[in-house]
Design a protein around this motif. Structure first.
Motif, PDB file in Angstrom:
ATOM      1  N   PHE A   1     -26.798 -74.284  49.820  1.00  9.95           N
ATOM      2  CA  PHE A   1     -27.574 -73.038  49.770  1.00  9.95           C
ATOM      3  C   PHE A   1     -29.035 -73.305  50.137  1.00  9.95           C
ATOM      4  O   PHE A   1     -29.956 -72.867  49.454  1.00  9.95           O
ATOM      5  CB  PHE A   1     -27.475 -72.413  48.380  1.00  9.95           C
ATOM      6  CG  PHE A   1     -26.078 -72.011  48.005  1.00  9.95           C
ATOM      7  CD1 PHE A   1     -25.508 -70.859  48.549  1.00  9.95           C
ATOM      8  CD2 PHE A   1     -25.318 -72.768  47.127  1.00  9.95           C
ATOM      9  CE1 PHE A   1     -24.218 -70.475  48.214  1.00  9.95           C
ATOM     10  CE2 PHE A   1     -24.027 -72.397  46.782  1.00  9.95           C
ATOM     11  CZ  PHE A   1     -23.475 -71.249  47.339  1.00  9.95           C
TER      12      PHE A   1
ATOM     13  N   LEU B   1     -32.587 -71.260  49.427  1.00  9.25           N
ATOM     14  CA  LEU B   1     -32.450 -70.280  48.348  1.00  9.25           C
ATOM     15  C   LEU B   1     -33.015 -70.877  47.057  1.00  9.25           C
ATOM     16  O   LEU B   1     -33.041 -72.096  46.890  1.00  9.25           O
ATOM     17  CB  LEU B   1     -30.995 -69.882  48.158  1.00  9.25           C
ATOM     18  CG  LEU B   1     -30.283 -69.311  49.384  1.00  9.25           C
ATOM     19  CD1 LEU B   1     -28.857 -68.913  49.031  1.00  9.25           C
ATOM     20  CD2 LEU B   1     -31.045 -68.143  49.969  1.00  9.25           C
TER      21      LEU B   1
ATOM     22  N   GLY C   1     -30.855 -66.908  45.307  1.00 14.29           N
ATOM     23  CA  GLY C   1     -31.011 -66.125  46.526  1.00 14.29           C
ATOM     24  C   GLY C   1     -32.375 -66.331  47.141  1.00 14.29           C
ATOM     25  O   GLY C   1     -33.188 -67.109  46.643  1.00 14.29           O
TER      26      GLY C   1
ATOM     27  N   VAL D   1     -27.601 -63.976  46.105  1.00  9.77           N
ATOM     28  CA  VAL D   1     -26.329 -64.284  46.751  1.00  9.77           C
ATOM     29  C   VAL D   1     -25.307 -64.686  45.686  1.00  9.77           C
ATOM     30  O   VAL D   1     -24.137 -64.353  45.772  1.00  9.77           O
ATOM     31  CB  VAL D   1     -26.520 -65.426  47.776  1.00  9.77           C
ATOM     32  CG1 VAL D   1     -25.198 -65.850  48.385  1.00  9.77           C
ATOM     33  CG2 VAL D   1     -27.511 -65.010  48.853  1.00  9.77           C
TER      34      VAL D   1
ATOM     35  N   PRO E   1     -20.529 -65.849  47.094  1.00 13.18           N
ATOM     36  CA  PRO E   1     -20.271 -65.351  48.447  1.00 13.18           C
ATOM     37  C   PRO E   1     -18.790 -65.476  48.810  1.00 13.18           C
ATOM     38  O   PRO E   1     -18.106 -66.384  48.348  1.00 13.18           O
ATOM     39  CB  PRO E   1     -21.106 -66.259  49.350  1.00 13.18           C
ATOM     40  CG  PRO E   1     -21.924 -67.111  48.446  1.00 13.18           C
ATOM     41  CD  PRO E   1     -21.386 -66.994  47.068  1.00 13.18           C
TER      42      PRO E   1
END
Length: 123
Positions: free
Chosen positions: A64, A67, A89, A96, A122
């Protein structure tokens, strides 16, 4: 561990470890948030100790990239247990991933067991 300020500070230390991208800073943040023999378990992982937590966080940061983790809406504690939600996120945008963690706190104020749950991931 019933003081809200202490609980909030502990969660901030925890999230700081997850957000520390420099390996040396991450190791320092992990040591500040977790006991040496800490266990972290969620649907995707089961690790122990600072090395295990470090490898887990490094992998999440790779998956990720860019993020950041931030506190969610829930923060509660009693005795030596804390529960809280977190978001992952882009800064200032819709998360997310949303998670809910329940953790046991050691006498020294660090986390010794974290049980993580993933509420939104996700597709």
């Amino acid at each position: 561990m019933t003081d809200t300020t202490d609980t909030a500070a502990l969660v901030q230390r925890y999230l700081a470890a997850w957000n520390a991208t420099d390996p040396a800073a991450r190791r320092e943040a992990i040591a500040a948030a977790f006991t040496p023999d800490a266990r972290y378990v969620d649907p995707l992982a089961d690790v122990r100790g600072h090395d295990g937590v470090d490898a887990l966080i490094a992998g999440a940061q790779e998956q990720f990239a860019g993020l950041t983790f931030s506190p969610g809406e829930v923060l509660d504690a009693h005795h030596d247990v804390v529960r809280f939600t977190w978001h992952l996120g882009p800064a200032g945008a819709e998360p997310v991933v949303i998670g809910f963690d329940v953790a046991e706190v050691a006498e020294d104020g660090r986390l010794e067991r974290v049980h993580g749950f993933l509420d939104r991931v996700p597709g």
